[in-house]
Design a protein around this motif. Structure first.
Motif, PDB file in Angstrom:
ATOM      1  N   LEU A 161       0.855  -1.191   0.000  1.00  0.00           N
ATOM      2  CA  LEU A 161       0.000   0.000   0.000  1.00  0.00           C
ATOM      3  C   LEU A 161       0.885   1.233   0.000  1.00  0.00           C
ATOM      4  O   LEU A 161       1.754   1.374   0.855  1.00  0.00           O
ATOM      5  CB  LEU A 161      -0.902   0.010   1.242  1.00  0.00           C
ATOM      6  N   VAL A 162       0.682   2.121  -0.962  1.00  0.00           N
ATOM      7  CA  VAL A 162       1.476   3.341  -1.050  1.00  0.00           C
ATOM      8  C   VAL A 162       0.541   4.541  -1.047  1.00  0.00           C
ATOM      9  O   VAL A 162      -0.418   4.595  -1.818  1.00  0.00           O
ATOM     10  CB  VAL A 162       2.334   3.364  -2.338  1.00  0.00           C
ATOM     11  N   ASN A 163       0.801   5.495  -0.149  1.00  0.00           N
ATOM     12  CA  ASN A 163       0.010   6.722  -0.099  1.00  0.00           C
ATOM     13  C   ASN A 163       0.964   7.914  -0.020  1.00  0.00           C
ATOM     14  O   ASN A 163       2.173   7.745   0.193  1.00  0.00           O
ATOM     15  CB  ASN A 163      -0.957   6.697   1.090  1.00  0.00           C
ATOM     16  N   PRO A 164       0.450   9.131  -0.221  1.00  0.00           N
ATOM     17  CA  PRO A 164       1.342  10.307  -0.231  1.00  0.00           C
ATOM     18  C   PRO A 164       2.200  10.456   1.015  1.00  0.00           C
ATOM     19  O   PRO A 164       3.370  10.833   0.923  1.00  0.00           O
ATOM     20  CB  PRO A 164       0.362  11.469  -0.388  1.00  0.00           C
ATOM     21  N   GLN A 165       1.630  10.159   2.195  1.00  0.00           N
ATOM     22  CA  GLN A 165       2.404  10.300   3.425  1.00  0.00           C
ATOM     23  C   GLN A 165       3.570   9.330   3.464  1.00  0.00           C
ATOM     24  O   GLN A 165       4.685   9.672   3.872  1.00  0.00           O
ATOM     25  CB  GLN A 165       1.506  10.085   4.643  1.00  0.00           C
TER      26      GLN A 165
END
Length: 209
Positions: free
Chosen positions: A87-91
Motif C-alpha cells: 500500500l502506497v500513499n502520499p504520506q
C-alpha cells in the motif's frame, strides 16, 4: 561485462523470486542477492560493497523498513534504495523520501513499472508513482550526493570542477544535474540555481560554516 548487483529484501520467498525474474529483464546482466529480513540485508550489504541498488520492503518482520532504510543509508550513503510496499500513499512517499529512499513503488504495479523505476534510480533520479506525484510536490527531494552537487552548482562550479571535487565521472555529474533539474522542475542550470536559492539551499562554502 560487469554485472549489476541488486539486493532484494522481502520476507516472502515468492515475492523475492518474482522480483528476481523481473529484474532479469533489465538491459544489462544482473546478479540478484536475496535477504528475508533487515539483519541479513545488513550483512549482505557489508559483504558486497559493489552493490548498485537495494529493493527494500516497507514492512519486515525483524525491523520496520524505514528503520532499515536509515541504517543502510548511514552505512552505505552512496547506495540507492528503492522501497516496495503493498500500500502506497502520499504520506508514505514523503516519509520514505525524507529518510533517504530513492523512491517508493507499489507491489501492485506491473513489471514494466518496476523496470522503469529501477532504470530511473540507477541513473541517479528519484521515483514516485505518477498517480502520487502531484501529492508530493512540496520541497524537492533528492539524494545526499545530489545535494552535494547542488551546493557546488550554487558555488558556480562547472560539471568538470564538480566531478573533481566529488571524485565523480563526467557522466555521473550530468546524471545528477539532470535529476536536479527534474526535481526543481526547471530547464537549465541558471533556473536551477535561482530556484534553489529562492528555497534556501546553501552553497558548499555556506553549508560548511
Amino acid at each position: 561485462m560487469n554485472k549489476l548487483q541488486i539486493l532484494v529484501v522481502d520476507d516472502h520467498a515468492l515475492v523475492r523470486e518474482g522480483l528476481c525474474q523481473v529484474l532479469q529483464g533489465l538491459d544489462e546482466p544482473v546478479d540478484v542477492l536475496q535477504a528475508p529480513n533487515c539483519a541479513c540485508a545488513f550483512e549482505l550489504a557489508a559483504q558486497h560493497p559493489s552493490l548498485d541498488l537495494v529493493l527494500l520492503d516497507y514492512d519486515l518482520p525483524d525491523m520496520n523498513g524505514l528503520d532499515g532504510l536509515k541504517i543502510l543509508g548511514q552505512a552505505h550513503p552512496e547506495l540507492p534504495i528503492l522501497m516496495l510496499s503493498g500500500l502506497v500513499n502520499p504520506q508514505m512517499v514523503r516519509t520514505a523520501l525524507a529518510n533517504g529512499a530513492a523512491g517508493i513503488l507499489s507491489k501492485n504495479g506491473d513489471s514494466l513499472e518496476l523496470l522503469s523505476a529501477v532504470h530511473l534510480v540507477l541513473a541517479g533520479e528519484l521515483y514516485v508513482p505518477i498517480e502520487l506525484l502531484a501529492c508530493t510536490k512540496t520541497r524537492p527531494q533528492f539524494t545526499l550526493r545530489q545535494g552535494e552537487v547542488l551546493a557546488l552548482l550554487l558555488d558556480g562550479r562547472s560539471n568538470k570542477a564538480i566531478g573533481e571535487a566529488l571524485a565523480l565521472s563526467d557522466d555521473t555529474v550530468k546524471n545528477h544535474v539532470t535529476a536536479l533539474l527534474r526535481a526543481f522542475n526547471v530547464n537549465n542550470r541558471v533556473q536551477l540555481v535561482l530556484a534553489a536559492s529562492r528555497q534556501g539551499y546553501a552553497t558548499s562554502s555556506a553549508a560548511s560554516l
